[in-house]
Design a protein around this motif. Structure first.
Motif, PDB file in Angstrom:
ATOM      1  N   ILE A  35     -13.817  21.608 -13.308  1.00  0.00           N
ATOM      2  CA  ILE A  35     -13.670  20.609 -14.362  1.00  0.00           C
ATOM      3  C   ILE A  35     -12.313  20.793 -15.021  1.00  0.00           C
ATOM      4  O   ILE A  35     -11.870  21.918 -15.259  1.00  0.00           O
ATOM      5  CB  ILE A  35     -14.777  20.785 -15.433  1.00  0.00           C
ATOM      6  CG1 ILE A  35     -16.167  20.583 -14.824  1.00  0.00           C
ATOM      7  CG2 ILE A  35     -14.554  19.865 -16.626  1.00  0.00           C
ATOM      8  CD1 ILE A  35     -16.424  19.199 -14.292  1.00  0.00           C
ATOM      9  N   THR A  36     -11.645  19.686 -15.328  1.00  0.00           N
ATOM     10  CA  THR A  36     -10.385  19.739 -16.067  1.00  0.00           C
ATOM     11  C   THR A  36     -10.615  19.235 -17.478  1.00  0.00           C
ATOM     12  O   THR A  36     -11.077  18.111 -17.670  1.00  0.00           O
ATOM     13  CB  THR A  36      -9.301  18.878 -15.387  1.00  0.00           C
ATOM     14  OG1 THR A  36      -9.080  19.362 -14.066  1.00  0.00           O
ATOM     15  CG2 THR A  36      -7.991  18.933 -16.178  1.00  0.00           C
ATOM     16  N   GLU A  37     -10.319  20.086 -18.430  1.00  0.00           N
ATOM     17  CA  GLU A  37     -10.316  19.691 -19.843  1.00  0.00           C
ATOM     18  C   GLU A  37      -8.941  19.121 -20.140  1.00  0.00           C
ATOM     19  O   GLU A  37      -7.925  19.745 -19.851  1.00  0.00           O
ATOM     20  CB  GLU A  37     -10.583  20.917 -20.707  1.00  0.00           C
ATOM     21  CG  GLU A  37     -10.388  20.698 -22.178  1.00  0.00           C
ATOM     22  CD  GLU A  37     -10.327  22.001 -22.969  1.00  0.00           C
ATOM     23  OE1 GLU A  37     -10.061  21.916 -24.176  1.00  0.00           O
ATOM     24  OE2 GLU A  37     -10.528  23.090 -22.397  1.00  0.00           O
ATOM     25  N   HIS A  38      -8.906  17.931 -20.703  1.00  0.00           N
ATOM     26  CA  HIS A  38      -7.660  17.231 -21.030  1.00  0.00           C
ATOM     27  C   HIS A  38      -7.622  17.062 -22.540  1.00  0.00           C
ATOM     28  O   HIS A  38      -8.508  16.429 -23.118  1.00  0.00           O
ATOM     29  CB  HIS A  38      -7.682  15.867 -20.337  1.00  0.00           C
ATOM     30  CG  HIS A  38      -6.607  14.924 -20.745  1.00  0.00           C
ATOM     31  ND1 HIS A  38      -6.638  14.208 -21.929  1.00  0.00           N
ATOM     32  CD2 HIS A  38      -5.470  14.557 -20.125  1.00  0.00           C
ATOM     33  CE1 HIS A  38      -5.558  13.446 -22.002  1.00  0.00           C
ATOM     34  NE2 HIS A  38      -4.843  13.640 -20.916  1.00  0.00           N
ATOM     35  N   ASP A  86     -14.673  26.415 -14.437  1.00  0.00           N
ATOM     36  CA  ASP A  86     -15.598  26.366 -13.301  1.00  0.00           C
ATOM     37  C   ASP A  86     -16.670  25.308 -13.505  1.00  0.00           C
ATOM     38  O   ASP A  86     -17.093  24.656 -12.557  1.00  0.00           O
ATOM     39  CB  ASP A  86     -16.261  27.728 -13.090  1.00  0.00           C
ATOM     40  CG  ASP A  86     -15.283  28.784 -12.586  1.00  0.00           C
ATOM     41  OD1 ASP A  86     -14.215  28.422 -12.041  1.00  0.00           O
ATOM     42  OD2 ASP A  86     -15.585  29.983 -12.752  1.00  0.00           O
ATOM     43  N   SER A  87     -17.126  25.126 -14.760  1.00  0.00           N
ATOM     44  CA  SER A  87     -18.148  24.120 -15.059  1.00  0.00           C
ATOM     45  C   SER A  87     -17.910  23.563 -16.458  1.00  0.00           C
ATOM     46  O   SER A  87     -17.229  24.191 -17.279  1.00  0.00           O
ATOM     47  CB  SER A  87     -19.557  24.724 -14.981  1.00  0.00           C
ATOM     48  OG  SER A  87     -19.782  25.584 -16.083  1.00  0.00           O
ATOM     49  N   GLU A 122     -13.530  15.268 -13.593  1.00  0.00           N
ATOM     50  CA  GLU A 122     -13.836  15.827 -12.273  1.00  0.00           C
ATOM     51  C   GLU A 122     -12.846  15.226 -11.293  1.00  0.00           C
ATOM     52  O   GLU A 122     -12.562  14.015 -11.350  1.00  0.00           O
ATOM     53  CB  GLU A 122     -15.243  15.460 -11.828  1.00  0.00           C
ATOM     54  CG  GLU A 122     -16.326  16.161 -12.608  1.00  0.00           C
ATOM     55  CD  GLU A 122     -17.716  15.793 -12.114  1.00  0.00           C
ATOM     56  OE1 GLU A 122     -18.410  16.701 -11.660  1.00  0.00           O
ATOM     57  OE2 GLU A 122     -18.055  14.608 -12.180  1.00  0.00           O
ATOM     58  N   LEU A 123     -12.350  16.015 -10.385  1.00  0.00           N
ATOM     59  CA  LEU A 123     -11.370  15.559  -9.401  1.00  0.00           C
ATOM     60  C   LEU A 123     -12.006  14.562  -8.439  1.00  0.00           C
ATOM     61  O   LEU A 123     -13.089  14.784  -7.899  1.00  0.00           O
ATOM     62  CB  LEU A 123     -10.826  16.756  -8.621  1.00  0.00           C
ATOM     63  CG  LEU A 123      -9.715  16.446  -7.611  1.00  0.00           C
ATOM     64  CD1 LEU A 123      -8.482  15.910  -8.299  1.00  0.00           C
ATOM     65  CD2 LEU A 123      -9.391  17.700  -6.811  1.00  0.00           C
ATOM     66  N   VAL A 124     -11.316  13.457  -8.256  1.00  0.00           N
ATOM     67  CA  VAL A 124     -11.765  12.420  -7.322  1.00  0.00           C
ATOM     68  C   VAL A 124     -10.924  12.471  -6.063  1.00  0.00           C
ATOM     69  O   VAL A 124     -11.421  12.337  -4.952  1.00  0.00           O
ATOM     70  CB  VAL A 124     -11.678  11.014  -7.971  1.00  0.00           C
ATOM     71  CG1 VAL A 124     -11.991   9.928  -6.968  1.00  0.00           C
ATOM     72  CG2 VAL A 124     -12.598  10.949  -9.178  1.00  0.00           C
TER      73      VAL A 124
END
Length: 100
Positions: free
Chosen positions: A2-5, A57-58, A93-95
């Motif tokens: 997961i990316t926190e922006h 990680d999550s 989430e990466l697409v």
């Protein structure tokens, strides 16, 4: 993963102090379970705005683990005084991606 922006609007004139404080605070977040990496970038067009990207990680590693921890209180104490208004935070989430 997961990316926190987070867009961090730092009070104008406090950018140098914020960057020094962030250098200390990053050690806190980097020690958390589920932390993978982070990057902090400064806007060219709006120099008092920063982009924080944190890989977890999550989602729960950030929203429950980090935000519910005593370490988060230290993070807040070091950094939250620099923000006006309070940052906007979203999770992604990466697409798709493309290597260089």
């Amino acid at each position: 993963m997961i990316t926190e922006h987070a867009l961090l609007p730092v009070i104008s004139g406090q950018e140098e102090d914020f960057e020094a404080a962030f250098d200390r605070a990053r050690l806190i977040i980097a020690s958390m379970p589920g932390f993978a990496s982070l990057s902090l970038s400064r806007s060219i067009e709006t120099p008092n705005t920063y982009l924080l990207l944190v890989q977890w990680d999550s989602l729960e590693d950030h929203t429950v683990g980090f935000r519910g921890s005593p370490q988060y209180q230290q993070w807040r104490e070091i950094l939250h005084k620099f923000y006006e208004p309070f940052p906007s935070v979203e999770h992604y989430e990466l697409v798709d991606s493309a290597p260089r």
